[in-house]
Write a protein that holds these residues in place. Sequence first.
Motif, short mmCIF file in Angstrom:
data_model
loop_
_atom_site.label_atom_id
_atom_site.label_comp_id
_atom_site.label_asym_id
_atom_site.label_seq_id
_atom_site.Cartn_x
_atom_site.Cartn_y
_atom_site.Cartn_z
N PHE A 101 0.83 -1.21 0.00
CA PHE A 101 0.00 0.00 0.00
C PHE A 101 0.86 1.26 0.00
O PHE A 101 0.57 2.21 -0.74
CB PHE A 101 -0.94 0.03 1.21
CG PHE A 101 -2.21 -0.75 1.03
CD1 PHE A 101 -3.10 -0.46 0.01
CD2 PHE A 101 -2.52 -1.78 1.90
CE1 PHE A 101 -4.27 -1.19 -0.16
CE2 PHE A 101 -3.69 -2.51 1.75
CZ PHE A 101 -4.57 -2.21 0.72
N GLU A 102 1.89 1.27 0.83
CA GLU A 102 2.77 2.44 0.92
C GLU A 102 3.38 2.80 -0.43
O GLU A 102 3.63 3.97 -0.72
CB GLU A 102 3.90 2.20 1.93
CG GLU A 102 3.45 2.23 3.36
CD GLU A 102 4.55 1.77 4.32
OE1 GLU A 102 5.70 1.55 3.87
OE2 GLU A 102 4.25 1.62 5.51
N ARG A 103 3.64 1.80 -1.23
CA ARG A 103 4.28 2.01 -2.53
C ARG A 103 3.27 2.05 -3.68
O ARG A 103 3.65 2.03 -4.84
CB ARG A 103 5.32 0.93 -2.76
CG ARG A 103 6.55 1.19 -1.90
CD ARG A 103 7.31 -0.04 -1.54
NE ARG A 103 8.41 0.29 -0.63
CZ ARG A 103 8.27 0.46 0.68
NH1 ARG A 103 7.08 0.34 1.24
NH2 ARG A 103 9.31 0.76 1.44
N GLN A 104 1.99 2.07 -3.34
CA GLN A 104 0.90 2.12 -4.32
C GLN A 104 0.96 0.96 -5.32
O GLN A 104 0.58 1.09 -6.48
CB GLN A 104 0.87 3.46 -5.04
CG GLN A 104 0.65 4.62 -4.10
CD GLN A 104 0.64 5.96 -4.79
OE1 GLN A 104 1.12 6.12 -5.91
NE2 GLN A 104 0.08 6.95 -4.12
N LEU A 105 1.42 -0.18 -4.83
CA LEU A 105 1.49 -1.37 -5.67
C LEU A 105 0.17 -2.13 -5.67
O LEU A 105 -0.13 -2.86 -6.62
CB LEU A 105 2.64 -2.28 -5.22
CG LEU A 105 4.03 -1.71 -5.47
CD1 LEU A 105 5.09 -2.45 -4.67
CD2 LEU A 105 4.36 -1.73 -6.96
#
Length: 165
Positions: A101-105
């Motif tokens: 989520f943090e890396r918008q993956l």
Amino acid sequence: MFTEVQYSEEEISLFNPAFTGVSLYHAIGEFCTIDDAGMHCALPFILIPMAMNVAICGKLPRSSRTPLASWVSHHEGLLSTLVPQAESYIPVVKASTGFLFERQLIKLSDSGTYLLGDETLPANPSLFNQDLDMKSILRSAKFLGRWFAHSPSAETTYAQLGMMP
């Protein structure tokens, strides 16, 4: 996140959120090739422990069309420890999804399913090709993503594995 108080240094390395996150990312991608509605948010909590289990990975069927119930009936003994394994992996899966989520993956749909996000990863990360165990885990995670996509629901998958979501 998890700490050395909970896990040894070796376990922290194995349960690295980036490593398990990349495996989960590819499992979600494979799931979405079959069911574009996305992977139910409860499935990673059984998918990651199964993908990381060498004994289970060695007995996965060749085809993702193999009915899960049929496979389970032939491998009940193999699955006897899956419930406590899955419970022990809860912080690992949470850290992995947080990493993604943090890396918008990945992103969460309105219906509570995981979809691939705006950012992407290579289809076959070179680091995973350098180690047979990592390659096997990635291959198993991808397969489990496809296999679970053929199940009618996450609840059915859990029930067939003798678990509760």
